[in-house]
Design a protein around this motif. Structure first.
Motif, PDB file in Angstrom:
ATOM      1  N   SER A   1      50.987  60.529  -4.870  1.00 22.09           N
ATOM      2  CA  SER A   1      49.890  59.575  -5.080  1.00 22.09           C
ATOM      3  C   SER A   1      48.594  60.033  -4.408  1.00 22.09           C
ATOM      4  N   SER A   2      48.696  60.828  -3.344  1.00 20.80           N
ATOM      5  CA  SER A   2      47.484  61.337  -2.690  1.00 20.80           C
ATOM      6  C   SER A   2      46.961  62.610  -3.351  1.00 20.80           C
ATOM      7  N   GLY A   3      47.706  63.161  -4.317  1.00 15.39           N
ATOM      8  CA  GLY A   3      47.259  64.343  -5.056  1.00 15.39           C
ATOM      9  C   GLY A   3      47.679  65.650  -4.434  1.00 15.39           C
ATOM     10  N   GLN A   4      48.556  65.633  -3.447  1.00 15.00           N
ATOM     11  CA  GLN A   4      48.995  66.854  -2.790  1.00 15.00           C
ATOM     12  C   GLN A   4      50.215  67.477  -3.456  1.00 15.00           C
TER      13      GLN A   4
ATOM     14  N   GLN B   1      56.566  60.072  -2.830  1.00 13.70           N
ATOM     15  CA  GLN B   1      55.632  59.162  -3.501  1.00 13.70           C
ATOM     16  C   GLN B   1      54.247  59.219  -2.850  1.00 13.70           C
ATOM     17  N   GLU B   2      54.212  59.255  -1.526  1.00 11.92           N
ATOM     18  CA  GLU B   2      52.930  59.341  -0.813  1.00 11.92           C
ATOM     19  C   GLU B   2      52.218  60.648  -1.134  1.00 11.92           C
ATOM     20  N   LYS B   3      52.983  61.746  -1.166  1.00 13.98           N
ATOM     21  CA  LYS B   3      52.414  63.063  -1.445  1.00 13.98           C
ATOM     22  C   LYS B   3      51.839  63.124  -2.859  1.00 13.98           C
TER      23      LYS B   3
ATOM     24  N   HIS C   1      58.243  59.578   1.061  1.00 15.68           N
ATOM     25  CA  HIS C   1      57.390  60.711   1.413  1.00 15.68           C
ATOM     26  C   HIS C   1      56.885  61.404   0.151  1.00 15.68           C
TER      27      HIS C   1
END
Length: 121
Positions: free
Chosen positions: A89-92, A85-87, A83
């Motif tokens: 990598s998406s710039g959030q 890593q996803e946050k 979670h």
């Protein structure tokens, strides 16, 4: 390969009072025999190398690590890390955030090590 044929491959054989044709044919035959032996040894070496490559076992480490990532003990840490890593990598994520503190490797390594070393010979 006999000892005499081994040394004769390095040294010329001298025949006293022999015809030149006989000496040449004997030398030619010795050269052919030496070449055949060399080819046979090379073929055996290639065969052994091919057998060695074919017998290499599959590495169980990636399979064991994947099982440990999905284990009850490590699954929550794995989901939290993914979670994060996803946050990021998406710039959030926050500025400079890299998810190092969420890294669940210690849990996976502690789970995988005993299983892996029990499979080693």
């Amino acid at each position: 390969m006999s000892l005499s044929s081994f040394f004769s491959s390095f040294l010329n054989v001298v025949h006293a009072e022999a015809d030149q044709d006989k000496v040449e044919s004997a030398t030619h035959q010795e050269e052919k025999a030496a070449e055949a032996e060399v080819e046979q040894v090379e073929a055996e070496a290639e065969e052994t190398e091919a057998e060695t490559e074919a017998e290499e076992p599959e590495d169980p480490h990636p399979i064991i690590r994947e099982e440990c990532k999905n284990a009850v003990k490590c699954a929550p840490l794995t989901r939290h890390f993914e979670h994060c890593q996803e946050k990021v990598s998406s710039g959030q994520g926050h500025k400079g955030e890299d998810c190092v503190e969420e890294l669940m490797m210690h849990c996976v390594d502690a789970c995988a090590a005993p299983k892996l070393f029990s499979k080693l010979k």
